[in-house]
Scaffold this motif. Structure first.
Motif, PDB file in Angstrom:
ATOM      1  N   GLY A 201       0.812  -1.209   0.000  1.00  0.00           N
ATOM      2  CA  GLY A 201       0.000   0.000   0.000  1.00  0.00           C
ATOM      3  C   GLY A 201       0.848   1.262   0.000  1.00  0.00           C
ATOM      4  O   GLY A 201       1.838   1.370   0.708  1.00  0.00           O
ATOM      5  N   ALA A 202       0.443   2.237  -0.802  1.00  0.00           N
ATOM      6  CA  ALA A 202       1.204   3.470  -0.937  1.00  0.00           C
ATOM      7  C   ALA A 202       1.273   4.227   0.382  1.00  0.00           C
ATOM      8  O   ALA A 202       2.305   4.803   0.725  1.00  0.00           O
ATOM      9  CB  ALA A 202       0.585   4.343  -2.026  1.00  0.00           C
ATOM     10  N   SER A 203       0.174   4.252   1.153  1.00  0.00           N
ATOM     11  CA  SER A 203       0.182   5.003   2.408  1.00  0.00           C
ATOM     12  C   SER A 203       1.159   4.405   3.406  1.00  0.00           C
ATOM     13  O   SER A 203       1.863   5.128   4.127  1.00  0.00           O
ATOM     14  CB  SER A 203      -1.227   5.044   3.006  1.00  0.00           C
ATOM     15  OG  SER A 203      -1.698   3.731   3.268  1.00  0.00           O
ATOM     16  N   ALA A 204       1.243   3.056   3.459  1.00  0.00           N
ATOM     17  CA  ALA A 204       2.188   2.406   4.373  1.00  0.00           C
ATOM     18  C   ALA A 204       3.619   2.702   3.956  1.00  0.00           C
ATOM     19  O   ALA A 204       4.478   2.995   4.797  1.00  0.00           O
ATOM     20  CB  ALA A 204       1.945   0.895   4.394  1.00  0.00           C
ATOM     21  N   LEU A 205       3.887   2.665   2.664  1.00  0.00           N
ATOM     22  CA  LEU A 205       5.232   2.976   2.182  1.00  0.00           C
ATOM     23  C   LEU A 205       5.615   4.421   2.519  1.00  0.00           C
ATOM     24  O   LEU A 205       6.732   4.699   2.952  1.00  0.00           O
ATOM     25  CB  LEU A 205       5.304   2.770   0.672  1.00  0.00           C
ATOM     26  CG  LEU A 205       5.743   1.385   0.198  1.00  0.00           C
ATOM     27  CD1 LEU A 205       5.633   1.297  -1.324  1.00  0.00           C
ATOM     28  CD2 LEU A 205       7.157   1.081   0.639  1.00  0.00           C
ATOM     29  N   ALA A 206       4.682   5.346   2.333  1.00  0.00           N
ATOM     30  CA  ALA A 206       4.969   6.749   2.626  1.00  0.00           C
ATOM     31  C   ALA A 206       5.302   6.942   4.102  1.00  0.00           C
ATOM     32  O   ALA A 206       6.220   7.698   4.453  1.00  0.00           O
ATOM     33  CB  ALA A 206       3.777   7.622   2.229  1.00  0.00           C
ATOM     34  N   LEU A 258      13.016   3.554  -0.581  1.00  0.00           N
ATOM     35  CA  LEU A 258      11.578   3.450  -0.318  1.00  0.00           C
ATOM     36  C   LEU A 258      10.796   4.483  -1.119  1.00  0.00           C
ATOM     37  O   LEU A 258       9.674   4.217  -1.572  1.00  0.00           O
ATOM     38  CB  LEU A 258      11.303   3.623   1.179  1.00  0.00           C
ATOM     39  CG  LEU A 258      11.833   2.514   2.076  1.00  0.00           C
ATOM     40  CD1 LEU A 258      11.616   2.857   3.544  1.00  0.00           C
ATOM     41  CD2 LEU A 258      11.174   1.175   1.754  1.00  0.00           C
ATOM     42  N   THR A 259      11.380   5.667  -1.325  1.00  0.00           N
ATOM     43  CA  THR A 259      10.726   6.673  -2.161  1.00  0.00           C
ATOM     44  C   THR A 259      10.618   6.175  -3.602  1.00  0.00           C
ATOM     45  O   THR A 259       9.585   6.356  -4.266  1.00  0.00           O
ATOM     46  CB  THR A 259      11.512   7.994  -2.112  1.00  0.00           C
ATOM     47  OG1 THR A 259      11.616   8.430  -0.761  1.00  0.00           O
ATOM     48  CG2 THR A 259      10.814   9.077  -2.927  1.00  0.00           C
ATOM     49  N   ALA A 260      11.671   5.524  -4.079  1.00  0.00           N
ATOM     50  CA  ALA A 260      11.621   4.950  -5.428  1.00  0.00           C
ATOM     51  C   ALA A 260      10.566   3.850  -5.513  1.00  0.00           C
ATOM     52  O   ALA A 260       9.844   3.741  -6.512  1.00  0.00           O
ATOM     53  CB  ALA A 260      12.993   4.400  -5.805  1.00  0.00           C
TER      54      ALA A 260
END
Length: 316
Positions: A201-206, A258-260
């Motif tokens: 999930g994008a929110s967890a990665l952010a 992680l941003t990538a």
């Protein structure tokens, strides 16, 4: 959280140092005697520990202000006047009045616990305070199934309790407590990345990007603190600064990976959403490969934080 008896038995100064060396951020002595408060607060301050205070409901405004003046970190407002483990009803209006008095007496955050035994009660108390403490229900669950607490894989993507981000680095000649927190946080973030759901999930990665950036920030502030303390650094001082710089770089590189991963995941999701009947072409490397690179970087940090292997280390 503790009681005065173990503090008294160990000695406030000795126990404060033990807690700080173990990586504690603070300690609340719930039954702190009035005539010992000044001694405990001084010992805790010397060890860079916060001293939250439990504030009894029955205190008049003058007594409440006195207790609040000696506190740091937060003020603890019992949700119930009953003992720890109380599972009866709560007088929420009375708690609301009490938290209003606390906020008038001090700018510190207000935390509430004792008697918050169900999710429904936590939901009612939460709007009144800055944090809700859940103690006995957790302990009761662990006592019922201790083997699950030891062996079950974590269900949460963040199974570790991390220290609050962007805490000031203590101005101390002993960097071990800060390095211990960095090592612990790096291990927790590593576990969190391993436990991410398959869909990434994008929110967890952010959120985890922010975690890695906080690690780098803490290391850089430790570097600045140490470099300012020594006008003519010794070889041992330089070795420490070199290690801390490596830690900061590893954390920053992990944040970049992680941003990538986040950018790649969002782009691939966009492509899948835009596709109709034609075949979707996803970009590589995959988000998973970037995440694995970040976990490899985080793996290095605990070893870099281990002061025991430094020759002539001042931290031993």
């Amino acid at each position: 959280m503790t009681y005065w008896d173990p503090v008294h038995r160990h000695g406030p100064e000795h126990l404060a140092r033990l807690l700080a060396d173990a990586g504690a951020a603070g300690a609340m002595v719930v039954d702190l005697p009035d005539d010992q408060a000044e001694r405990w607060q001084a010992a805790a301050k010397d060890a860079n520990l916060s001293t939250p205070r439990l504030v009894p409901r029955h205190l008049a405004d003058t007594g409440l202000a006195t207790v609040a003046a000696g506190a740091s970190g937060w003020l603890y407002a019992p949700a119930s006047t009953g003992p720890t483990g109380y599972r009866g009803p709560l007088d929420v209006p009375a708690l609301a009045d009490f938290t209003t008095r606390l906020r008038a007496a001090s700018p510190l955050p207000v935390v509430s616990g004792v008697g918050i035994s169900t999710p429904a009660l936590a939901e009612r108390v939460a709007p009144l305070v800055d944090a809700v403490v859940i103690g006995t229900p957790v302990v009761r669950a662990l006592m019922a199934s201790p083997e699950q607490a030891r062996c079950s894989p974590p269900r949460s993507p963040t199974p570790c309790t991390r220290t609050p981000p962007r805490r000031p680095v203590p101005d101390s000649t002993n960097p071990v407590p800060v390095l211990s927190r960095i090592a612990s946080d790096a291990s927790c973030l590593h576990q969190a990345l391993r436990a991410l759901p398959a869909e990434r999930g994008a929110s967890a990665l952010a959120a985890h990007i922010t975690d890695a950036q906080d690690l780098a920030d803490t290391a850089l502030r430790l570097f600045l603190t140490r470099s300012r303390q020594t006008s003519r650094p010794s070889p041992t001082d330089l070795l420490l600064l070199h290690r801390v710089a490596q830690i900061a770089k590893a954390a920053q590189d992990a944040a970049a990976e992680l941003t990538a991963a986040l950018a790649r995941a969002v782009e691939n999701q966009r492509r899948q959403a835009a596709a109709t009947s034609r075949r979707v072409v996803l970009i590589g490397p995959t988000p998973q490969q970037f995440i694995e690179s970040a976990t490899d970087l985080l793996d290095r940090i605990p070893a870099l934080c281990d002061a025991r292997e430094w020759p002539e280390s001042p931290c031993q």
